[in-house]
Write a protein that holds these residues in place. Structure first.
Motif, PDB file in Angstrom:
ATOM      1  N   GLU A 363      20.573 -53.999-116.063  1.00  9.54           N
ATOM      2  CA  GLU A 363      21.557 -54.976-115.613  1.00  9.54           C
ATOM      3  C   GLU A 363      21.214 -56.340-116.206  1.00  9.54           C
ATOM      4  O   GLU A 363      20.046 -56.617-116.508  1.00  9.54           O
ATOM      5  CB  GLU A 363      21.575 -55.084-114.085  1.00  9.54           C
ATOM      6  N   ALA A 364      22.228 -57.195-116.352  1.00  8.93           N
ATOM      7  CA  ALA A 364      22.020 -58.565-116.832  1.00  8.93           C
ATOM      8  C   ALA A 364      22.317 -59.525-115.688  1.00  8.93           C
ATOM      9  O   ALA A 364      23.392 -59.479-115.088  1.00  8.93           O
ATOM     10  CB  ALA A 364      22.927 -58.861-118.021  1.00  8.93           C
ATOM     11  N   PHE A 365      21.342 -60.377-115.380  1.00  7.52           N
ATOM     12  CA  PHE A 365      21.524 -61.362-114.304  1.00  7.52           C
ATOM     13  C   PHE A 365      20.786 -62.631-114.701  1.00  7.52           C
ATOM     14  O   PHE A 365      19.640 -62.847-114.344  1.00  7.52           O
ATOM     15  CB  PHE A 365      20.990 -60.809-112.980  1.00  7.52           C
ATOM     16  N   SER A 366      21.471 -63.471-115.479  1.00  9.83           N
ATOM     17  CA  SER A 366      20.860 -64.696-115.993  1.00  9.83           C
ATOM     18  C   SER A 366      21.839 -65.849-115.847  1.00  9.83           C
ATOM     19  O   SER A 366      22.934 -65.819-116.435  1.00  9.83           O
ATOM     20  CB  SER A 366      20.471 -64.514-117.469  1.00  9.83           C
ATOM     21  N   VAL A 377      20.284 -63.341-103.712  1.00  9.47           N
ATOM     22  CA  VAL A 377      20.135 -64.307-104.789  1.00  9.47           C
ATOM     23  C   VAL A 377      21.509 -64.532-105.407  1.00  9.47           C
ATOM     24  O   VAL A 377      22.144 -63.595-105.896  1.00  9.47           O
ATOM     25  CB  VAL A 377      19.149 -63.813-105.859  1.00  9.47           C
ATOM     26  N   VAL A 378      21.970 -65.776-105.367  1.00 10.68           N
ATOM     27  CA  VAL A 378      23.272 -66.130-105.927  1.00 10.68           C
ATOM     28  C   VAL A 378      23.034 -66.943-107.197  1.00 10.68           C
ATOM     29  O   VAL A 378      22.423 -68.008-107.157  1.00 10.68           O
ATOM     30  CB  VAL A 378      24.116 -66.945-104.928  1.00 10.68           C
ATOM     31  N   GLY A 379      23.502 -66.427-108.330  1.00  9.46           N
ATOM     32  CA  GLY A 379      23.398 -67.141-109.586  1.00  9.46           C
ATOM     33  C   GLY A 379      24.720 -67.789-109.934  1.00  9.46           C
ATOM     34  O   GLY A 379      25.782 -67.208-109.677  1.00  9.46           O
ATOM     35  N   TYR A 380      24.673 -68.998-110.499  1.00  6.96           N
ATOM     36  CA  TYR A 380      25.926 -69.657-110.862  1.00  6.96           C
ATOM     37  C   TYR A 380      25.727 -70.603-112.039  1.00  6.96           C
ATOM     38  O   TYR A 380      24.661 -71.195-112.219  1.00  6.96           O
ATOM     39  CB  TYR A 380      26.536 -70.403-109.672  1.00  6.96           C
TER      40      TYR A 380
END
Length: 585
Positions: A363-366, A377-380
């Motif tokens: 998965e990609a989460f950057s 965890v909320v990424g923005y």
């Protein structure tokens, strides 16, 4: 009896204060007819699907929301001179005259607003101002406390002082060491300590460009620290070798070695890539874990029960010789373990989640920004006019610790100062945005919830929680304050917070959520009966609500237009109104 003009400019300006303050913004209005039509349309529009927050005239430069209806507000507000104010219980209290209006402000620590880059600090629990360097002093105290505890605790894990092998064993903490998130929570710091024993460091932890092995440490202001590079929780590693059965072990830390499938061993190291944020009990970071076998006869075949390679799929695992690396999110407790390693304290619990889906695929989460809300965890990313958001839920299933990513979202946000977005994070880590006259809260899944409707011109906001918010537009000189106070029911052991538009002693029109209008006098009470504003007469009924249409007062009939203005010297429905506005029988 009553002399008046039918509808004048001042009337329209006042009437629109509670809505979009239209007449103040003359460049947006082309004619009185447009304004009059807008006034009529405003009434049903405010009977919206969410609570409508009343707005007030006043120029706000900066603001910080705090709990229980306590705020820092800087500007020309509430019919007061330009200054910085402490707002509590609906009252604006003037702060130090030394604070320059329009100064940059930021929340700091559990209760402070840092003003003018640290020149002043305002205690939002009391409204008191100090010129003491609160943040700098706190960092100095934390540095000193950490140094003392490291010297007292460790007997072999860290270099303790210059005589022990390194002059830079502990740098003085700076603002760059402060861990983001946890707004109005205890301040925690991320730093590094020089590793005394090279066998504890491993190559994966070597600081880039220095050649010196560093260990990552998190500490609070009292020096209560945890070594973040020791505990891994439980990572299931399976090794295989020719002629022997597969061997599965749980790697729990970076110092121990574990039996592999043959005569060799398997171990793991961790290299921090970024600290994402924190909540009350945990610190979250991304890292790369590397699993290594000491014998070429034994190779790693799976991690957490998932194979390293799958035909036609991309896995999170990178194989290089006897090493297998993969990216993770770690949830590290702030509480210390009752045990130690080399005399050093480490986290009581650590959970290591592979950045992969439930099937073990990559998965990609950057993202450029992160916040922690409800353990998620909320990424923005904040773009030029919109914000990209995605939520990662940390899960485990069948031995796999993985990251469950919700659908990504991209939504518009109001822009101020040409490049800044009206996005804020509250004290619980929840993400908020302002757009098109609505205040939204990210639901920590895949969508935004409308929470309040506000003046459509607003382009800035500051949030403590859903019951304590300031929103404003500086150039249009309009703002709203939502202030709620928490009360505790000792008989039921419950707390309740009620959000209300903060009452102030400002004279002017106020529009309720159902579209009705009232007029507040300077003393804060509602006007009733006849009211003359700028030569125009209005009639406020006994409950303070502005009347429209035909009104009978002392046996005399008058007619109030849709704007509330009394008509005179005209004919309505065939009835002639005289100079006083009374019906001529």
């Amino acid at each position: 009896m009553f002399g008046c003009k039918n509808i004048n400019v001042e009337t329209l300006r006042i009437l629109t204060n509670g809505g979009k303050n239209m007449f103040r913004r003359a460049n947006k209005i082309t004619s009185l007819l447009v304004v009059a039509a807008a006034i009529v349309s405003i009434v049903p529009a405010y009977a919206a699907d969410v609570k409508k927050i009343e707005s007030q005239d006043g120029t706000v430069y900066n603001a910080v929301a705090y709990k229980d209806g306590q705020f820092y507000v800087d500007g020309e507000i509430n019919n007061k001179d330009e200054a910085s104010y402490y707002l509590a219980s609906g009252k604006y209290n003037d702060l130090s005259s030394d604070i320059t209006a329009g100064s940059d402000v930021v929340a700091y620590g559990t209760k402070y607003v840092e003003v003018q880059g640290g020149d002043y600090y305002v205690d939002l629990s009391t409204g008191k101002t100090t010129s003491d360097s609160v943040a700098s002093n706190s960092r100095d105290d934390a540095s000193s406390a950490l140094r003392k505890k490291v010297k007292a605790d460790t007997d072999g894990r860290y270099v303790k002082d210059a005589t022990d092998g390194a002059a830079d064993y502990l740098q003085t903490l700076t603002s760059s060491n402060e861990i983001s998130g946890n707004k109005f929570g205890d301040v925690w710091y991320a730093t590094t300590l020089t590793n005394k024993d090279a066998t504890n460091g491993l190559a994966a932890r070597t600081a880039a460009g220095t050649g010196t092995a560093k260990l990552n440490v998190f500490t609070d202001g009292n020096g209560n620290y945890i070594d973040a590079d020791y505990n891994l929780g439980k990572i299931k590693v399976t090794t295989t070798a020719s002629g022997v059965s597969d061997k599965s072990v749980y790697i729990e830390n970076t110092n121990d070695t574990y039996d592999a499938a043959s005569t060799g061993t398997v171990s793991a190291s961790v290299k921090q890539t970024a600290v994402l944020g924190q909540d009350k009990e945990y610190i979250y970071r991304t890292a790369t874990v590397t699993v290594t076998t000491t014998s070429s006869a034994a190779t790693v075949s799976s991690i957490d029960g998932k194979p390293l390679t799958v035909t036609g799929k991309t896995t999170p695992f990178t194989v290089s010789g006897n090493n297998v690396s993969f990216n993770v999110i770690q949830k590290i407790s702030k509480a210390q373990s009752s045990s130690d390693i080399g005399g050093a304290k480490y986290a009581k619990t650590v959970s290591t989640y592979i950045i992969a889906d439930s099937d073990g695929y990559n998965e990609a989460f950057s993202y450029g920004n992160y916040t922690i809300a409800g353990g998620k965890v909320v990424g923005y990313n904040k773009n030029s006019t919109n914000v990209d958001v995605r939520t990662a839920t940390l899960k485990s299933s069948d031995g796999l610790y993985y990251v469950d990513l919700a659908s990504a979202s991209n939504d518009d946000v109001e822009v101020y100062d040409n490049t800044k977005l009206a996005v804020d994070v509250d004290a619980s880590g929840n993400l908020w945005r302002l757009n098109g006259g609505y205040i939204y809260q990210w639901n920590n899944d895949a969508d935004w919830d409308k929470v309040y409707r506000v003046d459509g011109s607003f382009n800035q906001l500051q949030v403590y929680d859903k019951d304590n918010i300031v929103a404003w537009n500086q150039s249009d000189a309009v703002y709203s304050v939502i202030g709620g106070k928490t009360t505790k029911d000792t008989t039921k052991d419950t707390t309740t917070t009620t959000a209300t538009a903060t009452a102030t002693a400002t004279a002017g029109w106020v529009q309720a959520a159902n579209g009705t209008w009232t007029y507040n006098k300077v003393d804060g009470t509602k006007a009733t009966g006849w009211l003359n504003l700028g030569g125009t007469w209005y009639y406020l009924k006994a409950d303070g609500i502005m009347a429209t249409g035909w009104v009978n007062d002392n046996g005399t009939w008058y007619y109030l237009a849709g704007s509330g203005a009394m008509l005179a010297n005209t004919t309505v429905d065939g009835y002639v109104l005289g100079n006083s506005g009374a019906w001529i029988r």
